[in-house]
Scaffold this motif. Structure first.
Motif, PDB file in Angstrom:
ATOM      1  N   ALA A 251      58.930 -12.293  85.987  1.00 27.27           N
ATOM      2  CA  ALA A 251      58.491 -13.323  85.123  1.00 27.27           C
ATOM      3  C   ALA A 251      59.552 -13.537  83.851  1.00 27.27           C
ATOM      4  O   ALA A 251      59.564 -14.628  83.421  1.00 27.27           O
ATOM      5  CB  ALA A 251      57.276 -12.547  84.402  1.00 27.27           C
ATOM      6  N   ALA A 255      60.888 -17.305  83.141  1.00 27.39           N
ATOM      7  CA  ALA A 255      60.961 -17.800  81.739  1.00 27.39           C
ATOM      8  C   ALA A 255      62.410 -18.337  81.354  1.00 27.39           C
ATOM      9  O   ALA A 255      62.625 -19.419  80.695  1.00 27.39           O
ATOM     10  CB  ALA A 255      60.676 -16.719  80.798  1.00 27.39           C
ATOM     11  N   GLU A 256      63.532 -17.554  81.716  1.00 32.56           N
ATOM     12  CA  GLU A 256      64.632 -17.974  81.881  1.00 32.56           C
ATOM     13  C   GLU A 256      65.189 -19.330  82.410  1.00 32.56           C
ATOM     14  O   GLU A 256      65.758 -20.300  81.792  1.00 32.56           O
ATOM     15  CB  GLU A 256      65.636 -17.023  82.128  1.00 32.56           C
ATOM     16  N   ALA A 259      63.279 -22.155  80.443  1.00 34.37           N
ATOM     17  CA  ALA A 259      63.969 -22.500  79.088  1.00 34.37           C
ATOM     18  C   ALA A 259      65.419 -23.471  79.648  1.00 34.37           C
ATOM     19  O   ALA A 259      65.778 -24.246  78.848  1.00 34.37           O
ATOM     20  CB  ALA A 259      64.497 -21.346  78.451  1.00 34.37           C
TER      21      ALA A 259
END
Length: 273
Positions: A251, A255-256, A259
């Motif tokens: 997760a 998310a990284e 972004a």
């Protein structure tokens, strides 16, 4: 008499599309991916490194694992080749973008598809889909080959054992994520050598060196770096105990990547090709 409607560049012509559909853009990216030999070579190398080295290391370490001399559980070796197949996933994702900048194809792509976000989305879907399937197939082949030797030593793992199926699926997910990481890096840097250096350096080199950082803060830095956070989902049992839980780590990794892709898309929309 001059027909002012005919001279209007914004007029609607029945049967004509102002922009290609996303399905057309997706198909174009699929064709471009498979039209170069580097794609086939990259995927072949990914399979050979991932499945071949997993089988080889299990053969070499099976007796040591059984006797306890290896110092690691059998599950740590079942996806061992992932360490090296990461390289080809990063290379493939990078080349999908930077090769177009190198040949000037990117200008043609933008002319054909003015909505640049659609180009990024299509590249992301094609690269991640191909690498997911390749990673899953490679992981299953490595498991079958490596576990054969582990079984002979009495330390084999069944698919129903804790973490095995998750690690096989996780290989596909992790390599797909690395491909997206490379696509984003390629869009930001636009140079093959620089993008590969950044990707491989951050994922493979910095990720390992971070474990040497002192204190609790160093441990958390190491855990949160993309390669370490995402890689835990692709291992039955990690070699190091300093790692996030598999799905928690994935997760964080996702998310990284999201972004980074968002930043790359914004830069791609504003910058000349």
């Amino acid at each position: 008499m001059i027909d002012t409607v005919a001279l209007d560049p914004n007029r609607h012509v029945p049967g004509a599309r102002q922009h290609p559909r996303f399905a057309d853009t997706l198909h174009a990216e699929w064709v471009k991916l498979w039209s170069v030999r580097s794609t086939r070579w990259s995927l072949a190398l990914l399979f050979l490194l991932g499945a071949g080295l997993t089988t080889l290391v299990c053969w070499a370490a099976a007796d040591a694992i059984a006797s306890g001399e290896a110092g690691e559980a059998a599950g740590s070796f079942l996806t061992w080749g992932l360490i090296f197949s990461q390289l080809t996933a990063l290379a493939l994702g990078t080349l999908v973008v930077t090769s177009e900048y190198g040949t000037g194809m990117m200008r043609a792509s933008i002319t054909a598809v003015p909505r640049r976000g659609a180009i990024v989305a299509a590249k992301a879907l094609v690269v991640s889909g191909v690498l997911f399937v390749a990673g899953l197939v490679t992981a299953v082949a490595g498991y079958l080959g490596g576990n054969w030797f582990l079984d002979r030593a009495g330390v084999g793992l069944a698919l129903s054992d804790d973490g095995v199926l998750r690690a096989l699926l996780g290989n596909g997910l992790f390599l797909a994520g690395l491909g997206l990481f490379a696509v984003a890096t390629g869009l930001l840097v636009r140079n093959t050598g620089a993008a590969l250096t950044i990707g491989m350096g951050l994922v493979l080199v910095v990720g390992q060196l971070a474990y040497a950082l002192p204190g609790t803060w160093g441990e958390w830095v190491a855990k949160l770096l993309p390669g370490n956070a995402g890689g835990s989902v692709a291992m039955v049992q990690p070699f190091t105990g300093v790692a996030l839980a598999p799905w928690t780590g994935f997760a964080v990794f996702a998310a990284e990547i999201a972004a980074l892709l968002l930043a790359a898309t914004l830069v791609f929309r504003r910058r000349d090709a």
